[in-house]
Scaffold this active site. Structure first.
Site, PDB file in Angstrom:
ATOM      1  N   ASN A   8      51.707  32.526  43.565  1.00  0.00           N
ATOM      2  CA  ASN A   8      50.405  32.375  42.903  1.00  0.00           C
ATOM      3  C   ASN A   8      50.084  33.728  42.261  1.00  0.00           C
ATOM      4  O   ASN A   8      49.663  34.662  42.943  1.00  0.00           O
ATOM      5  CB  ASN A   8      49.361  31.988  43.955  1.00  0.00           C
ATOM      6  CG  ASN A   8      47.979  31.788  43.348  1.00  0.00           C
ATOM      7  OD1 ASN A   8      47.779  31.983  42.144  1.00  0.00           O
ATOM      8  ND2 ASN A   8      47.020  31.405  44.172  1.00  0.00           N
ATOM      9  N   ARG A  92      51.964  28.279  41.005  1.00  0.00           N
ATOM     10  CA  ARG A  92      50.658  27.693  40.728  1.00  0.00           C
ATOM     11  C   ARG A  92      50.207  28.156  39.340  1.00  0.00           C
ATOM     12  O   ARG A  92      50.200  29.352  39.052  1.00  0.00           O
ATOM     13  CB  ARG A  92      49.647  28.167  41.762  1.00  0.00           C
ATOM     14  CG  ARG A  92      48.261  27.663  41.446  1.00  0.00           C
ATOM     15  CD  ARG A  92      47.203  28.525  42.077  1.00  0.00           C
ATOM     16  NE  ARG A  92      45.897  28.057  41.652  1.00  0.00           N
ATOM     17  CZ  ARG A  92      44.850  28.845  41.513  1.00  0.00           C
ATOM     18  NH1 ARG A  92      44.953  30.135  41.748  1.00  0.00           N
ATOM     19  NH2 ARG A  92      43.697  28.364  41.123  1.00  0.00           N
ATOM     20  N   HIS A 182      41.125  23.184  40.675  1.00  0.00           N
ATOM     21  CA  HIS A 182      41.340  22.855  42.096  1.00  0.00           C
ATOM     22  C   HIS A 182      42.038  21.498  42.267  1.00  0.00           C
ATOM     23  O   HIS A 182      41.945  20.880  43.327  1.00  0.00           O
ATOM     24  CB  HIS A 182      40.000  22.751  42.875  1.00  0.00           C
ATOM     25  CG  HIS A 182      39.328  24.045  43.150  1.00  0.00           C
ATOM     26  ND1 HIS A 182      37.958  24.144  43.196  1.00  0.00           N
ATOM     27  CD2 HIS A 182      39.814  25.271  43.415  1.00  0.00           C
ATOM     28  CE1 HIS A 182      37.626  25.396  43.470  1.00  0.00           C
ATOM     29  NE2 HIS A 182      38.739  26.108  43.593  1.00  0.00           N
ATOM     30  N   ARG A 243      29.836  33.065  40.613  1.00  0.00           N
ATOM     31  CA  ARG A 243      29.731  32.314  39.351  1.00  0.00           C
ATOM     32  C   ARG A 243      28.463  31.467  39.332  1.00  0.00           C
ATOM     33  O   ARG A 243      28.074  30.924  40.365  1.00  0.00           O
ATOM     34  CB  ARG A 243      30.939  31.385  39.168  1.00  0.00           C
ATOM     35  CG  ARG A 243      32.228  32.129  39.039  1.00  0.00           C
ATOM     36  CD  ARG A 243      33.389  31.164  38.860  1.00  0.00           C
ATOM     37  NE  ARG A 243      34.550  31.647  39.597  1.00  0.00           N
ATOM     38  CZ  ARG A 243      35.532  30.875  40.047  1.00  0.00           C
ATOM     39  NH1 ARG A 243      35.517  29.581  39.828  1.00  0.00           N
ATOM     40  NH2 ARG A 243      36.537  31.401  40.705  1.00  0.00           N
ATOM     41  N   GLU A 387      47.035  24.221  49.559  1.00  0.00           N
ATOM     42  CA  GLU A 387      47.584  24.084  48.209  1.00  0.00           C
ATOM     43  C   GLU A 387      49.047  24.498  48.147  1.00  0.00           C
ATOM     44  O   GLU A 387      49.836  23.894  47.427  1.00  0.00           O
ATOM     45  CB  GLU A 387      46.752  24.916  47.225  1.00  0.00           C
ATOM     46  CG  GLU A 387      45.380  24.289  46.993  1.00  0.00           C
ATOM     47  CD  GLU A 387      44.397  25.235  46.342  1.00  0.00           C
ATOM     48  OE1 GLU A 387      44.399  25.288  45.113  1.00  0.00           O
ATOM     49  OE2 GLU A 387      43.646  25.904  47.063  1.00  0.00           O
TER      50      GLU A 387
END
Ligand code: ADP
Length: 401
Positions: A8, A92, A182, A243, A387
């Site tokens: 990743n 990823r 996601h 965010r 994940e």
């Protein structure tokens, strides 16, 4: 052993996990951090309790990947003799846009296409392409590499869910639409939930709440994403660590004008300085917010209330969108661990028929658990996400193992 290395890559980091897919265990994991700054390696071998931290020099992703190969194959942290023991590498990738609707094998052309999407995901896709090129350079020739996209699961959304009310040319020419993120997590946890419920996922309507530093909520109908809260970028949807989540677009132009921000500065403001951090002035971390709530901190209480209220609204909206709801699931750092958030979201949901066992909820942390009571019309579950494991499984599926 059937080994898969999951990578990743970010702009300054390269996180990795080496999995033994015979039993899906993690053999080693770590991070080559501070790429382009100086360089730091942290490497763990869980079965032997080994944790290595080392200062390094990582001018680019290539040196970071070379170090990763070194630590996997030599010294105290060694877990394999050579990289040729690895069946494949799974990467990823954040943005696959409308080009990639499933995982695929890496070729030069695929890397170029991922890089070409950097306009849509500047923080992520270019570093992904750099890491892909670095891996290709360093890995033994012929090692298959696979890319798995965060956006791919959401490519099943219908136009009514992914289009914005902007002029159509902005979609056609600039590719402005909702992509959702996601996806790997939502796909993984909704399948785990169906398995735990003993039901075929094709028969289930699920609202999947992935709540972490970044959060998104997805409506999963019959195993397919039909709508999701993140949008063109991971900034949309519910309020997150730093965010904003959704805001009236006019508020954005207004704040830019009043504060004299450039587009880049405004983007930083909305991505890094807003959310829990900006609202509470306490922290971007949910644990700190919940602690401040207990002390009666007013801004922390508002922050926590906003989060819970927004999650509730998505559950309601997606139940309407799917014309039904069988289960709500919580995952991600907050979803798996924060009983406070789960309790508040599920409170006063009797109109929906949602009822959870509060004692059990308070005790539940990071474990697959059914929280709803037997008389709850809708099941509520905590489902830990993984994940990396799904990326590794997808990688093997693509290479046909
Ligand atoms: P990321 O989106 O970076 O993967 P995570 O899924 O790890 O983030 O989630 C991080 C969030 O999870 C933080 O806000 C953190 O406070 C929260 N979290 C982690 N553990 C707990 C806990 N035990 N109780 C409450 N919140 C927690």
């Amino acid at each position: 052993m059937n080994l898969v290395l999951v990578v990743n890559a970010g702009s300054s980091s390269l996180k990795y996990q080496l999995l033994n897919m015979d039993d899906e265990s993690v053999i080693a994991k770590g991070n080559c951090d501070r790429i382009g700054i100086d360089g730091k390696l942290s490497h763990k071998v869980p079965s032997r309790g080994i944790a290595i931290d080392e200062d390094c020099t990582f001018p680019t992703h290539t040196e970071a990947f070379e170090k990763l190969v070194e630590v996997l194959t030599t010294g105290e942290g060694r877990v394999i003799d050579s990289m040729s023991e690895i069946s494949a590498v799974g990467h990823r990738i954040v943005q696959g846009a409308e080009i990639f609707d499933k995982a695929c094998l890496v070729t030069e052309e695929v890397i170029d296409r991922i890089d070409a999407l950097s306009d849509l995901a500047p923080v992520h896709n270019h570093p992904h392409a750099l890491a892909l090129r670095a891996c290709t350079k360093v890995l033994p020739k012929g090692t298959p590499q696979v890319v798995v996209f965060d956006t791919a699961f959401h490519q099943t959304m219908p136009p009514k869910a992914y289009m914005f009310g902007l002029p159509y040319e902005d979609y056609k020419d600039l590719h402005v639409r909702k992509y959702g993120f996601h996806g790997t997590s939502h796909r993984f946890v909704s399948q785990c939930l169906a398995d735990a419920m003993g039901r075929d996922i094709k028969t289930l309507k699920i609202v999947s709440c992935h709540l972490g530093n970044g959060s998104s909520i997805t409506a999963v109908d019959g195993g397919k994403s039909v709508d999701t809260s993140m949008g063109f970028t991971p900034l949309d949807g519910i309020v997150m660590g730093t965010r904003t989540g959704a805001v009236d677009p006019s508020a954005v132009t207004y704040v830019m004008e009043k504060r004299g921000f450039t587009p880049h500065e405004m983007s930083q403001y909305m991505n890094k300085k807003s959310g829990f951090l900006g609202l509470s002035g306490v922290s971007s971390d949910n644990r700190d917010i919940q602690e401040a709530v207990l002390k009666g901190d007013e801004k922390a209480i508002i922050t926590s209330d906003i989060l819970q209220y927004q999650i509730k609204k998505y559950i309601g909206a997606y139940a309407a969108a799917m014309n039904g709801l069988d289960a709500v699931l919580f995952t991600g750092g907050i979803g798996e661990n924060s009983w406070e958030v789960r309790e508040a979201v599920c409170e006063n949901m009797d109109y929906f028929g949602i009822k959870i066992d509060n004692d059990l909820n308070r005790k539940t942390r990071g474990k697959l658990t059914k929280l709803s009571t037997p008389d709850s019309k809708i099941e509520v579950w905590v489902v830990p996400t993984n994940e990396e494991l799904l990326i590794a499984r997808d990688t093997l599926a693509v290479i046909g193992k």
